[in-house]
Design a protein around this motif. Sequence first.
Motif, PDB file in Angstrom:
ATOM      1  N   ASP A  72     -33.783  39.784 -13.739  1.00 56.67           N
ATOM      2  CA  ASP A  72     -32.421  39.401 -13.742  1.00 56.67           C
ATOM      3  C   ASP A  72     -32.109  38.493 -12.476  1.00 56.67           C
ATOM      4  OD1 ASP A  72     -30.403  41.214 -14.906  1.00 56.67           O
ATOM      5  OD2 ASP A  72     -30.662  42.248 -13.444  1.00 56.67           O
ATOM      6  N   SER A  99     -28.550  46.663  -5.833  1.00 61.01           N
ATOM      7  CA  SER A  99     -28.712  45.083  -7.125  1.00 61.01           C
ATOM      8  C   SER A  99     -26.517  45.428  -7.556  1.00 61.01           C
ATOM      9  CB  SER A  99     -29.396  45.372  -8.036  1.00 61.01           C
ATOM     10  OG  SER A  99     -28.702  44.711  -9.578  1.00 61.01           O
ATOM     11  N   ASP A 130     -33.512  44.173 -13.355  1.00 59.51           N
ATOM     12  CA  ASP A 130     -33.469  44.352 -11.570  1.00 59.51           C
ATOM     13  C   ASP A 130     -34.523  41.979 -11.636  1.00 59.51           C
ATOM     14  OD1 ASP A 130     -32.777  43.459  -9.271  1.00 59.51           O
ATOM     15  OD2 ASP A 130     -34.413  43.859  -8.416  1.00 59.51           O
TER      16      ASP A 130
END
Length: 281
Positions: free
Chosen positions: A45, A209, A42
């Motif tokens: 990302d 997420s 995450d």
Amino acid sequence: MTQTPTHTEVRVVDRHLAPRVAGWLEGDPTRDGVLAHQHLLDALDSGEEERVLVWPADEPRAVAFLASTGTLIVSGDAAGGPPLAAHLHGSGWRVLLGDAALGRALLEAGSRGVLRRRGRAREQRLMGTREPVDLPPPVGLRRARPADEEAVTELAARLHVEDRMGPPLSRPARASVGDRLRDSIARGATWVVPRDGEIVAKVDVALASPLRGAQLAGVYVAEAWRGQGIAASAIAAVTRELMAEGMPGVTLHVRADNGPGRRAYARAGYADIAEWLLALR
């Protein structure tokens, strides 16, 4: 003769290296790579690659992410502990969480000040699921409301002591926890179970997420209401809701010696993914 790795082999991830690091984490052959490395993936990302370290620089075998909150997430080969510890010296991390072997190696390679605090390091289990279980939800389960903030903060303060995170919260520390929970409640990320006009259980969603899944935290049931299946049924219900919202899986971590908690989570469909370590400075 094999040379001892040094901190010069540690590299800060950039946008060019990030896809390769993400692919290495996702392809972890020893476990579910996505669920095992949710926070690290995450971070990549979300464009936080400048907070991610890899060792060695040319072929990642260990990864560390230092969040803005002071939490250090680690994963990979324990051989990365010494070089990562050297690179992180003076970074001010407050909480270490992640693969147990790498976490222990990082602590052992750290300063003597860290080692003197190793009594606050403990074994955890990362557990997760991709298949929700159809347990009936506990009566009254709902998202927390602003009026629940004080009650939820009180449960969090009890959890802090019972989960051996440290002594009872000071007034400033409790206020900080209240601020965090106020934000969580505003985002709809805290769930509660009321009984007889009181909040007796809570569950927080610490990560959500659509690509990497969700992680639950802060699971707590008041002592007088334990043994009735509230934790298992609440976790199962929140997991179903999160997966209905598009999360590919859900994880949580629990003390390795918390037998009742691990059994409750197993009834909710969770299985062990990895041995983790939690350490506080």
